[in-house]
Design a protein around this motif. Structure first.
Motif, short mmCIF file in Angstrom:
data_model
loop_
_atom_site.label_atom_id
_atom_site.label_comp_id
_atom_site.label_asym_id
_atom_site.label_seq_id
_atom_site.Cartn_x
_atom_site.Cartn_y
_atom_site.Cartn_z
N GLU A 34 -4.17 3.66 -0.39
CA GLU A 34 -4.04 5.23 -0.43
C GLU A 34 -2.02 5.24 -0.51
N ALA A 35 -1.51 4.30 0.63
CA ALA A 35 -0.17 3.76 0.76
C ALA A 35 0.51 4.27 -0.54
N ILE A 36 0.07 3.21 -1.89
CA ILE A 36 0.36 2.63 -3.02
C ILE A 36 0.16 4.35 -3.94
N HIS A 37 -0.96 5.47 -3.65
CA HIS A 37 -1.31 6.29 -4.56
C HIS A 37 -0.37 7.38 -4.15
N HIS A 38 -0.44 7.54 -2.37
CA HIS A 38 0.56 7.91 -1.80
C HIS A 38 1.93 7.86 -2.74
N LEU A 39 2.74 6.95 -2.88
CA LEU A 39 4.33 7.06 -3.59
C LEU A 39 3.98 7.00 -5.22
N LEU A 40 3.19 7.48 -5.95
CA LEU A 40 2.63 7.60 -6.62
C LEU A 40 2.18 9.11 -7.24
N PHE A 41 1.53 10.30 -6.23
CA PHE A 41 2.09 11.47 -6.42
C PHE A 41 3.89 11.55 -5.94
N ARG A 42 3.97 11.20 -5.31
CA ARG A 42 5.38 11.21 -4.78
C ARG A 42 6.39 11.01 -5.75
N SER A 43 6.16 9.83 -6.73
CA SER A 43 6.70 10.01 -7.62
C SER A 43 6.87 10.83 -8.68
N VAL A 44 6.41 11.02 -9.43
CA VAL A 44 5.68 12.11 -10.12
C VAL A 44 5.95 13.37 -9.36
N GLU A 45 6.31 13.70 -8.39
CA GLU A 45 6.74 14.86 -8.04
C GLU A 45 8.27 15.17 -7.98
#
Length: 212
Positions: free
Chosen positions: A128-139
């Motif tokens: 979940e932490a890595i997925h969170h970073l992915l979402f923020r990177s896309v933003e």
């Protein structure tokens, strides 16, 4: 016609204009006396010039430029306290900012997003932490490249987008690969994977290592 009183046959002399006050006449005479040497100086310079009008215009232009330079020299003397030649300040050449240098996300929100991801990792939820970073990177990418991010675009396609700087593209691809492995590949991720993803996002969002 002579019987008509509205017609005037004898013209009267108009009254003389009022004389200026004595103090104004004295002031004008004093200014004239003060400027007389200046007038003699200009008449002397004019007598040395050729009769050609264009030559006179050119020489007077040179004299005006020299006088303006002397004025600047005196003004600079009063400002700096020393006599020195006027230095024309040249504006430092602005380096052309490339697309890669303009693509850095804001540091403060990036740190906040890292703190949120750290909270997931502290609870052992590394995927979940890595997925969170992915979402923020896309933003981040959507904010810097609005035309690049589309709803149907996958993270793998985004990682191969030529519009991204090479450094940022590689860092984003590293995060996206870990998310694909954990969420879609069914392979667990651990603390080492989380640290790698966190370092990649830190380089992507906070540092300028992506320039190369």
């Amino acid at each position: 016609m002579r019987a008509d009183a509205s017609i005037q046959f004898n013209l009267t002399t108009p009254a003389p204009p009022p004389k200026p006050p004595e103090w104004l006449r004295r002031l004008a005479n004093w200014i004239g006396d003060m400027l007389e040497p200046v007038g003699r100086f200009f008449r002397w310079i004019s007598s040395l010039m050729p009769d050609a009008p264009y030559a006179r215009i050119f020489l007077w232009s040179v004299i005006i430029l020299v006088a303006a330079g002397l004025v600047l020299l005196v003004v600079d003397r009063f400002r700096s306290g020393e006599w020195r030649l006027p230095r024309w300040r040249r504006r430092a050449p602005t380096e052309a900012v490339s697309d890669e240098e303009a693509w850095v996300p804001d540091a403060a929100p990036a740190r906040a997003w890292l703190n949120e991801a750290d909270a997931f990792a502290a609870a052992g939820q590394y995927a979940e932490a890595i997925h969170h970073l992915l979402f923020r990177s896309v933003e981040d990418i959507a904010r810097r490249r609005p035309r690049l991010v589309r709803p149907a675009l996958t993270s793998r396609e985004l990682a191969r987008a030529e519009a991204l700087p090479p450094g940022a593209r590689g860092l984003f691809a590293e995060i996206a690969a870990l998310v694909e492995r954990s969420l879609f590949g069914g392979r667990p991720v651990g603390s080492d994977d989380w640290q790698a993803a966190r370092a990649a996002y830190a380089d992507l969002a906070l540092s300028k290592a992506w320039r190369g």
